[in-house]
Motif scaffolding. Structure first.
Motif, short mmCIF file in Angstrom:
data_model
loop_
_atom_site.label_atom_id
_atom_site.label_comp_id
_atom_site.label_asym_id
_atom_site.label_seq_id
_atom_site.Cartn_x
_atom_site.Cartn_y
_atom_site.Cartn_z
N LYS A 84 -14.40 9.74 -11.99
CA LYS A 84 -14.74 8.47 -11.33
C LYS A 84 -14.44 8.52 -9.83
O LYS A 84 -14.72 7.55 -9.12
N ASN A 85 -13.86 9.63 -9.37
CA ASN A 85 -13.52 9.81 -7.96
C ASN A 85 -12.68 8.64 -7.44
O ASN A 85 -12.91 8.10 -6.36
N ARG A 86 -11.66 8.29 -8.21
CA ARG A 86 -10.74 7.23 -7.81
C ARG A 86 -9.35 7.82 -7.68
O ARG A 86 -8.82 8.38 -8.63
N LEU A 87 -8.78 7.68 -6.50
CA LEU A 87 -7.44 8.16 -6.23
C LEU A 87 -6.49 6.98 -6.18
O LEU A 87 -6.63 6.09 -5.33
N TYR A 88 -5.53 6.96 -7.09
CA TYR A 88 -4.48 5.95 -7.10
C TYR A 88 -3.26 6.57 -6.44
O TYR A 88 -2.80 7.65 -6.86
N HIS A 89 -2.73 5.92 -5.42
CA HIS A 89 -1.69 6.58 -4.62
C HIS A 89 -0.78 5.54 -3.99
O HIS A 89 -1.14 4.37 -3.83
N GLY A 90 0.42 6.00 -3.63
CA GLY A 90 1.36 5.13 -2.94
C GLY A 90 2.77 5.32 -3.45
O GLY A 90 3.12 6.36 -4.00
N GLY A 91 3.56 4.27 -3.25
CA GLY A 91 4.97 4.33 -3.63
C GLY A 91 5.66 3.06 -3.18
O GLY A 91 5.05 2.16 -2.62
N PRO A 92 6.98 2.99 -3.38
CA PRO A 92 7.70 1.75 -3.06
C PRO A 92 7.64 1.36 -1.59
O PRO A 92 7.69 0.17 -1.27
N ALA A 93 7.54 2.33 -0.68
CA ALA A 93 7.50 2.00 0.75
C ALA A 93 6.09 1.75 1.27
O ALA A 93 5.92 1.20 2.37
N LEU A 94 5.08 2.13 0.50
CA LEU A 94 3.70 2.09 0.99
C LEU A 94 2.81 1.12 0.25
O LEU A 94 1.69 0.84 0.69
N GLY A 95 3.27 0.61 -0.89
CA GLY A 95 2.37 -0.12 -1.75
C GLY A 95 1.55 0.85 -2.60
O GLY A 95 1.70 2.07 -2.48
N VAL A 96 0.69 0.31 -3.43
CA VAL A 96 -0.12 1.12 -4.33
C VAL A 96 -1.59 0.83 -4.05
O VAL A 96 -1.99 -0.33 -3.92
N TRP A 97 -2.37 1.90 -4.01
CA TRP A 97 -3.77 1.81 -3.57
C TRP A 97 -4.70 2.49 -4.57
O TRP A 97 -4.33 3.50 -5.18
N GLU A 98 -5.90 1.93 -4.70
CA GLU A 98 -7.00 2.59 -5.39
C GLU A 98 -8.03 2.93 -4.31
O GLU A 98 -8.67 2.05 -3.76
N ASN A 99 -8.12 4.21 -3.99
CA ASN A 99 -8.86 4.65 -2.80
C ASN A 99 -8.37 3.85 -1.60
O ASN A 99 -7.21 3.96 -1.24
N GLU A 100 -9.21 3.01 -0.98
CA GLU A 100 -8.78 2.28 0.21
C GLU A 100 -8.41 0.83 -0.08
O GLU A 100 -8.18 0.05 0.85
N THR A 101 -8.35 0.46 -1.34
CA THR A 101 -8.05 -0.93 -1.72
C THR A 101 -6.63 -1.05 -2.22
O THR A 101 -6.23 -0.35 -3.16
N ARG A 102 -5.87 -1.93 -1.58
CA ARG A 102 -4.49 -2.12 -2.02
C ARG A 102 -4.46 -2.94 -3.30
O ARG A 102 -5.14 -3.98 -3.42
N LEU A 103 -3.67 -2.50 -4.28
CA LEU A 103 -3.56 -3.19 -5.55
C LEU A 103 -2.43 -4.21 -5.52
O LEU A 103 -1.41 -4.01 -4.86
N THR A 104 -2.64 -5.30 -6.23
CA THR A 104 -1.59 -6.30 -6.40
C THR A 104 -1.01 -6.14 -7.80
O THR A 104 -1.64 -5.55 -8.69
#
Length: 216
Positions: A84-104
């Motif tokens: 699906k070419n979706r990268l989920y990334h981040g951490g406690p200091a950066l927040g969590v993202w799906e590609n360029e969209t920040r997740l809540t």
């Protein structure tokens, strides 16, 4: 099951990590990393293909995963849903993202209003009374990939995940889930340890509380 792609992916990822972070240690599934006995310093944990059976049989629902722990603290997590070419990334200091969209943080629903994900082995053998939890949920899902299961949790599609995870299966998802306020905890008598296998419950707090009451 191990394929040549698992091995070549791991060798490539480890090589790049050694170039980018030469003093770090690497734990990786197929044995091309270091002998790591503790999480002191910077430790990368690598899963070159998570869901190898899905990769072989389905050609979907598999992921590439990385995590960075610094002195034992979950710091960065990466889960790539390859097809699906979706990268989920981040951490406690950066927040969590799906590609360029920040997740809540996902909605905090109880088990009766949630889909729950249970590993097939645990469900079929009713380990830790998993069938009781499954019957209480709205319905169940089985993805066959810890990475894909973790992305379902952090995007709010499921409310809980009951499974047994190796270090490379647990470490990246734990970073992302905890950064969004989800519960990540053992469901047996052993403490949570990302350098060993763990029976774990990962869930939004309300579902976690419901499941603990059902299975304990």
């Amino acid at each position: 099951m191990v394929t040549d792609v698992d091995k070549s992916n791991e060798q490539f990822i480890n090589q790049r990590l050694r170039q980018l972070d030469p003093t770090a240690k690497i734990v990786s599934e197929e044995g091309f990393g270091d002998q790591v006995h503790d999480l002191a310093g910077r430790v990368w944990i690598v899963d070159p293909i998570d869901g190898t059976m899905n990769f072989i049989m389905e050609r979907e629902n598999f992921a590439i995963m990385l995590a960075l722990y610094v002195d034992g603290q979950p710091t960065l997590g990466y889960i790539l849903d390859v097809m699906k070419n979706r990268l989920y990334h981040g951490g406690p200091a950066l927040g969590v993202w799906e590609n360029e969209t920040r997740l809540t943080p996902p909605l905090n629903r109880g088990i009766r209003d949630s889909l729950i994900d249970v590993s097939s082995y645990i469900l079929m053998n009713d380990i830790h009374h998993a069938q009781t939890a499954a019957r209480a949920a709205r319905s169940i899902r089985v993805f066959g990939s810890a990475g894909i299961s973790m992305t379902q949790l952090i995007t709010g599609r499921t409310g809980a995940y009951i499974t047994n995870l190796k270090p490379w299966d647990l470490a990246p998802g734990r970073v992302l889930c905890e950064a969004l306020g989800l519960v990540v905890k053992p469901i047996d008598d052993h403490p949570l340890d990302v350098l060993s296998s763990n029976f774990v419950l990962v869930a939004v707090p309300a579902a976690a509380n419901d499941i603990e009451q059902l299975i304990n």
